[in-house]
Scaffold this motif. Structure first.
Motif, PDB file in Angstrom:
ATOM      1  N   UNK A  10       0.828  -1.204   0.000  1.00 11.84           N
ATOM      2  CA  UNK A  10       0.000   0.000   0.000  1.00 11.84           C
ATOM      3  C   UNK A  10       0.861   1.251   0.000  1.00 11.84           C
ATOM      4  N   UNK A  11       0.201   2.402  -0.101  1.00 13.47           N
ATOM      5  CA  UNK A  11       0.858   3.706   0.012  1.00 13.47           C
ATOM      6  C   UNK A  11       0.496   4.335   1.349  1.00 13.47           C
ATOM      7  N   UNK A  12       1.397   5.033   2.008  1.00 11.34           N
ATOM      8  CA  UNK A  12       2.785   5.264   1.608  1.00 11.34           C
ATOM      9  C   UNK A  12       3.728   4.133   1.970  1.00 11.34           C
ATOM     10  N   UNK A  13       3.289   3.220   2.872  1.00  9.39           N
ATOM     11  CA  UNK A  13       4.157   2.129   3.293  1.00  9.39           C
ATOM     12  C   UNK A  13       3.498   0.774   3.068  1.00  9.39           C
ATOM     13  N   UNK A  14       4.292  -0.175   2.600  1.00 10.49           N
ATOM     14  CA  UNK A  14       3.903  -1.579   2.630  1.00 10.49           C
ATOM     15  C   UNK A  14       4.166  -2.090   4.040  1.00 10.49           C
ATOM     16  N   UNK A  15       3.291  -2.932   4.564  1.00  9.48           N
ATOM     17  CA  UNK A  15       3.435  -3.342   5.959  1.00  9.48           C
ATOM     18  C   UNK A  15       3.178  -4.829   6.148  1.00  9.48           C
ATOM     19  N   UNK A  16       3.825  -5.384   7.170  1.00  6.61           N
ATOM     20  CA  UNK A  16       3.666  -6.791   7.521  1.00  6.61           C
ATOM     21  C   UNK A  16       3.517  -6.882   9.036  1.00  6.61           C
ATOM     22  N   UNK A  17       2.464  -7.533   9.470  1.00  9.39           N
ATOM     23  CA  UNK A  17       2.184  -7.721  10.894  1.00  9.39           C
ATOM     24  C   UNK A  17       2.425  -9.187  11.244  1.00  9.39           C
ATOM     25  N   UNK A  18       3.230  -9.421  12.290  1.00  8.66           N
ATOM     26  CA  UNK A  18       3.541 -10.784  12.698  1.00  8.66           C
ATOM     27  C   UNK A  18       3.237 -10.971  14.183  1.00  8.66           C
ATOM     28  N   UNK A  19       3.244 -12.231  14.607  1.00  5.36           N
ATOM     29  CA  UNK A  19       2.981 -12.525  16.012  1.00  5.36           C
ATOM     30  C   UNK A  19       3.823 -13.715  16.453  1.00  5.36           C
TER      31      UNK A  19
END
Length: 244
Positions: free
Chosen positions: A25-34
């Motif tokens: 996505x814009x402005x940042x690509x993101x990844x959520x982990x656990x």
């Protein structure tokens, strides 16, 4: 290659961690982990000017699949890969005792500083201190009269005494060349949200400091990312500087 080495180390750090969610996505690509200790969020600057008609080769998203693409020639895969590396890094990185130092303070005492990626507040502060500042930028939309094309990094970086490089250099694949040409620099800082990488992953590369952001309010930061907001994301963060 630098990114290939980083991904190998990151895969070891990823053991026992699971992918929760992600977004290119814009402005940042993101990844959520656990993991057993909770959740962690990693980001990477999305560079729309770099995106062509790529097809993502990942059929079944997973943390390992993303990290494996951190050195991909496909910029979409590489961006997701760097965000995943950063998520794993943030999970393992305790910043509670790390200082929040302005990146400009780190280069005080140097006469000629190179800035990779036009960061107007940083550039303005450096020039107000009387420091000769060489500014390089790949995106023509971010050029001004005193900005060099990044094509000139090869020629001019050997003259820099210190370097402040945007973490986006990880995403666009230029960091290895920057480090090679900046071998005369006594201090090299990787900065910005994309510089969330764990210092152990870049030890021995020439990078001396990481000036990044740790997500401390996960819900607020995630909402900002989903709404495409720089400020909304950054309001949920704490800045820190760590020596490599």
């Amino acid at each position: 290659m630098l990114l290939s080495g980083i991904k190998k180390k990151a895969l070891r750090l990823a053991e026992g961690l699971e992918l929760v969610d992600f977004g290119f996505a814009l402005p940042y690509t993101w990844v959520l982990i656990e993991g057993p200790e909770g959740k962690a969020l990693g980001v990477a600057m999305t560079l729309p000017e770099e995106v062509q008609r790529y097809r993502n080769s990942i059929d079944e998203p997973s943390l390992e699949a993303f990290i494996e693409r951190a050195d991909s020639l496909n910029v979409i895969e590489r961006t997701l890969g760097i965000a995943a590396v950063n998520a794993v890094s943030q999970y393992h990185l305790d910043v509670s005792n790390l200082p929040d130092v302005d990146v400009v303070e780190l280069v005080e005492g140097f006469d000629r500083v190179a800035v990779i990626g036009n960061m107007p507040p940083v550039v303005r502060a450096l020039r107000e201190k009387g420091i000769e500042t060489l500014v390089f930028e790949r995106n023509p939309k971010l050029w001004d009269r005193d900005t060099y094309s990044d094509a000139l990094e090869y020629v001019l970086l050997p003259k820099a005494e210190a370097v402040i490089a945007s973490g986006s250099a990880l995403v666009n694949g230029t960091l290895e060349m920057i480090l090679d040409r900046a071998k005369n620099a006594e201090l090299i800082v990787l900065t910005g949200p994309s510089a969330q990488i764990h210092p152990e992953l870049v030890k021995g590369t020439g990078i001396t400091h990481l000036a990044a952001m740790k997500v401390v309010n996960l819900e607020r930061a995630l909402l900002g990312l989903k709404l495409g907001s720089f400020r909304g994301f950054e309001e949920g963060n704490r800045k820190y500087v760590v020596r490599v």
